[in-house]
Design a protein around this motif. Structure first.
Motif, PDB file in Angstrom:
ATOM      1  N   ALA A 343       0.838  -1.190   0.000  1.00  0.00           N
ATOM      2  CA  ALA A 343       0.000   0.000   0.000  1.00  0.00           C
ATOM      3  C   ALA A 343       0.881   1.250   0.000  1.00  0.00           C
ATOM      4  O   ALA A 343       1.844   1.342   0.757  1.00  0.00           O
ATOM      5  CB  ALA A 343      -0.911  -0.008   1.221  1.00  0.00           C
ATOM      6  N   PRO A 344       0.560   2.235  -0.843  1.00  0.00           N
ATOM      7  CA  PRO A 344       1.419   3.424  -0.954  1.00  0.00           C
ATOM      8  C   PRO A 344       1.222   4.385   0.212  1.00  0.00           C
ATOM      9  O   PRO A 344       0.167   4.404   0.856  1.00  0.00           O
ATOM     10  CB  PRO A 344       0.950   4.054  -2.266  1.00  0.00           C
ATOM     11  N   THR A 345       2.221   5.187   0.482  1.00  0.00           N
ATOM     12  CA  THR A 345       2.124   6.241   1.494  1.00  0.00           C
ATOM     13  C   THR A 345       2.091   7.623   0.850  1.00  0.00           C
ATOM     14  O   THR A 345       2.173   8.638   1.543  1.00  0.00           O
ATOM     15  CB  THR A 345       3.317   6.154   2.467  1.00  0.00           C
ATOM     16  N   ASP A 346       1.962   7.652  -0.458  1.00  0.00           N
ATOM     17  CA  ASP A 346       1.881   8.900  -1.216  1.00  0.00           C
ATOM     18  C   ASP A 346       0.411   9.333  -1.279  1.00  0.00           C
ATOM     19  O   ASP A 346      -0.428   8.638  -1.863  1.00  0.00           O
ATOM     20  CB  ASP A 346       2.450   8.690  -2.621  1.00  0.00           C
ATOM     21  N   ARG A 347       0.120  10.490  -0.720  1.00  0.00           N
ATOM     22  CA  ARG A 347      -1.269  10.959  -0.675  1.00  0.00           C
ATOM     23  C   ARG A 347      -1.881  11.112  -2.062  1.00  0.00           C
ATOM     24  O   ARG A 347      -3.065  10.821  -2.261  1.00  0.00           O
ATOM     25  CB  ARG A 347      -1.336  12.298   0.069  1.00  0.00           C
ATOM     26  N   THR A 348      -1.099  11.547  -3.045  1.00  0.00           N
ATOM     27  CA  THR A 348      -1.660  11.772  -4.374  1.00  0.00           C
ATOM     28  C   THR A 348      -2.189  10.473  -4.989  1.00  0.00           C
ATOM     29  O   THR A 348      -3.134  10.506  -5.790  1.00  0.00           O
ATOM     30  CB  THR A 348      -0.605  12.398  -5.310  1.00  0.00           C
ATOM     31  N   VAL A 349      -1.581   9.359  -4.629  1.00  0.00           N
ATOM     32  CA  VAL A 349      -2.037   8.071  -5.151  1.00  0.00           C
ATOM     33  C   VAL A 349      -3.404   7.730  -4.560  1.00  0.00           C
ATOM     34  O   VAL A 349      -4.325   7.304  -5.278  1.00  0.00           O
ATOM     35  CB  VAL A 349      -1.011   6.972  -4.843  1.00  0.00           C
ATOM     36  N   TRP A 350      -3.553   7.903  -3.263  1.00  0.00           N
ATOM     37  CA  TRP A 350      -4.851   7.662  -2.631  1.00  0.00           C
ATOM     38  C   TRP A 350      -5.898   8.635  -3.178  1.00  0.00           C
ATOM     39  O   TRP A 350      -7.047   8.236  -3.449  1.00  0.00           O
ATOM     40  CB  TRP A 350      -4.739   7.816  -1.114  1.00  0.00           C
ATOM     41  N   ASP A 351      -5.516   9.904  -3.337  1.00  0.00           N
ATOM     42  CA  ASP A 351      -6.441  10.898  -3.880  1.00  0.00           C
ATOM     43  C   ASP A 351      -6.971  10.474  -5.245  1.00  0.00           C
ATOM     44  O   ASP A 351      -8.158  10.640  -5.555  1.00  0.00           O
ATOM     45  CB  ASP A 351      -5.749  12.256  -4.014  1.00  0.00           C
ATOM     46  N   ALA A 352      -6.092   9.920  -6.068  1.00  0.00           N
ATOM     47  CA  ALA A 352      -6.495   9.508  -7.412  1.00  0.00           C
ATOM     48  C   ALA A 352      -7.518   8.373  -7.354  1.00  0.00           C
ATOM     49  O   ALA A 352      -8.480   8.351  -8.137  1.00  0.00           O
ATOM     50  CB  ALA A 352      -5.275   9.083  -8.218  1.00  0.00           C
ATOM     51  N   VAL A 353      -7.330   7.439  -6.424  1.00  0.00           N
ATOM     52  CA  VAL A 353      -8.288   6.344  -6.286  1.00  0.00           C
ATOM     53  C   VAL A 353      -9.627   6.873  -5.801  1.00  0.00           C
ATOM     54  O   VAL A 353     -10.690   6.508  -6.327  1.00  0.00           O
ATOM     55  CB  VAL A 353      -7.741   5.274  -5.321  1.00  0.00           C
TER      56      VAL A 353
END
Length: 455
Positions: A343-353
């Protein structure tokens, strides 16, 4: 790919019962009914294999998995008729079916009551209990399952699920009751435990209906669709093949060596049945699973709510099972799939999902629950299942401490928070406990946002 769906099955009083089902494959439909006290999740591998030949449709039976229970004290006929109601809601006029153990009991009961709805069946093991065996089950097999204040119920549950491959019945710890296929497969035991936690005490209604069901099959002269009953070595029901007696025309019963042999015999039998038309997809518009492909995530995200609503996104370690109204389970939480890799810790990746879920479901936006400040490694300890089930009691201690302290991993007077007795009610702790066990990506989600006021 296995997809997941909810459907509202009408009741006679005008209300509806929510049913969850898994679906995989293409072509003619195959209805698959799981054993108790499991859920349709146990068929994942079989569905992926058989999906080359069928559209496999595997519902959670009432009171198990994510399906609502039946009202009152239902008997086996109620479960059989509930299955027919589900077929009506899905638009399945007639189809083949497969069931294992108690799933087979439900199916054969449905076949006896509604023979015109099935082209035939394959059944894994069919129990014909003696009166003495029934008496044993009636006394001990279905104890109440209620959460306890300090999580004592979890120790019992882990060992009950572990030892059911050692002895049958699981509580009969005599040499005569030992099984040849004993194992300590942590992943298998943990999956069964989680399914039991989802059902709670409702497991007794569904399992009890199966155990109390008449142990008869259609008479030898009955005109019914063909059925294959097979059982493999190590299955405690293999010996029951010899108890079946005369079978109707077109029925067969056989002993096989391995689970793989049973699955192959069942598949061959089902493929030989008359074909039926392919099934369309029917699901409720109020809850479901969005297939999201975005920013390295490729999986199902569980959602609930209507187009135009603002959906709540639970904090790390939570799930929408703990809230009311519209919401989504973040990846690696609740009923949503895990990230394909770490699981990524990059906020932009979660934002995109989250943005892709919003686009697919038409939500107006998201309301993010506040995130507790602190080190995610301490807030969300390692809950990897172990041989002795200690991860279950560890998680229980975490959620109980969270009712008294913030952050919960620092129990001191300085971190004490106000609470009322409802915060530590066992049922409430049990719901939070299951959500924490499901939160495989809590650390990464927290690290991605890591603010006390939420994203």
């Amino acid at each position: 790919m296995i997809t997941r769906h909810f459907i509202d099955v009408p009741r006679t009083d005008g209300s509806a019962r929510r049913v969850h089902y898994r679906r995989c494959g293409q072509g003619q439909p195959l209805l698959m009914i799981h054993q108790s006290p499991r859920s349709s999740a146990e068929y994942a591998a079989v569905m992926q294999a058989w999906g080359a030949h069928f559209t496999c449709i595997a519902p959670d039976t009432p009171g198990f998995g994510q399906s609502e229970p039946l009202a009152g004290t239902p008997d086996i006929n109620d479960f059989a008729d509930a299955l027919i109601d589900l077929m009506d809601a899905l638009g399945l006029e007639r189809c083949p079916a497969y069931g294992f153990h108690s799933g087979g009991i439900i199916l054969v009961t449905a076949l006896k009551r509604h023979p015109q709805r099935f082209t035939g069946m394959a059944v894994g093991g069919y129990a014909i209990w003696t009166p003495a065996e029934m008496a044993i089950f009636g006394e001990s097999y279905l104890p109440p399952f209620q959460p306890s204040a300090y999580g004592e119920h979890l120790t019992w549950l882990w060992n009950r699920m572990l030892e059911q491959s050692w002895f049958f019945p699981w509580f009969d710890v005599r040499g005569e009751a030992r099984l040849p296929g004993a194992h300590a497969d942590v992943a298998r035991v943990d999956q069964a435990v989680r399914e039991m936690l989802e059902s709670g005490d409702a497991y007794r209604a569904g399992y009890g209906a199966v155990l109390r069901a008449p142990r008869d099959i259609p008479a030898a002269d009955a005109v019914v669709p063909p059925v294959l009953i097979s059982a493999y070595f190590g299955d405690p029901l293999q010996a029951h093949i010899d108890r079946l007696g005369p079978l109707p025309a077109g029925w067969q019963a056989q002993k096989v060596d391995t689970p793989a042999d049973h699955h192959q015999a069942s598949l061959d039998w089902l493929l030989a049945l008359p074909p039926v038309p392919a099934a369309g997809l029917v699901e409720t518009p109020h809850e479901g699973f969005a297939h999201v492909v975005s920013a390295g995530f490729d999986g199902l995200v569980h959602w609930r709510g209507a187009v135009g609503e603002t959906a709540t996104v639970p904090a790390p370690g939570g799930a929408i099972s703990l809230i009311t109204g519209a919401g989504i389970d973040p990846p690696g939480h609740g009923l949503s799939d895990d990230w394909p890799a770490a699981a990524p810790t990059d906020r932009t990746v979660w934002d995109a999902v989250f943005a892709e879920v919003q686009r697919l479901r038409g939500f107006a936006g998201f309301d993010f629950e506040p995130i507790t400040a602190g080190d995610p490694h301490h807030l969300y300890p390692d809950l990897t299942p172990d041989r002795f089930g200690s991860h279950l009691t560890r998680a229980w201690s975490v959620v109980r401490a969270g009712a008294f302290f913030r952050p919960r991993h620092q129990p001191s007077a300085a971190n004490a928070i106000a609470f009322d007795s409802t915060a530590i009610a066992p049922d409430r702790l049990a719901a939070k406990h299951l959500a924490l066990l499901q939160a495989r990506s809590a650390r990464a989600y927290h690290a991605a946002y890591g603010r006390t006021d939420g994203p």
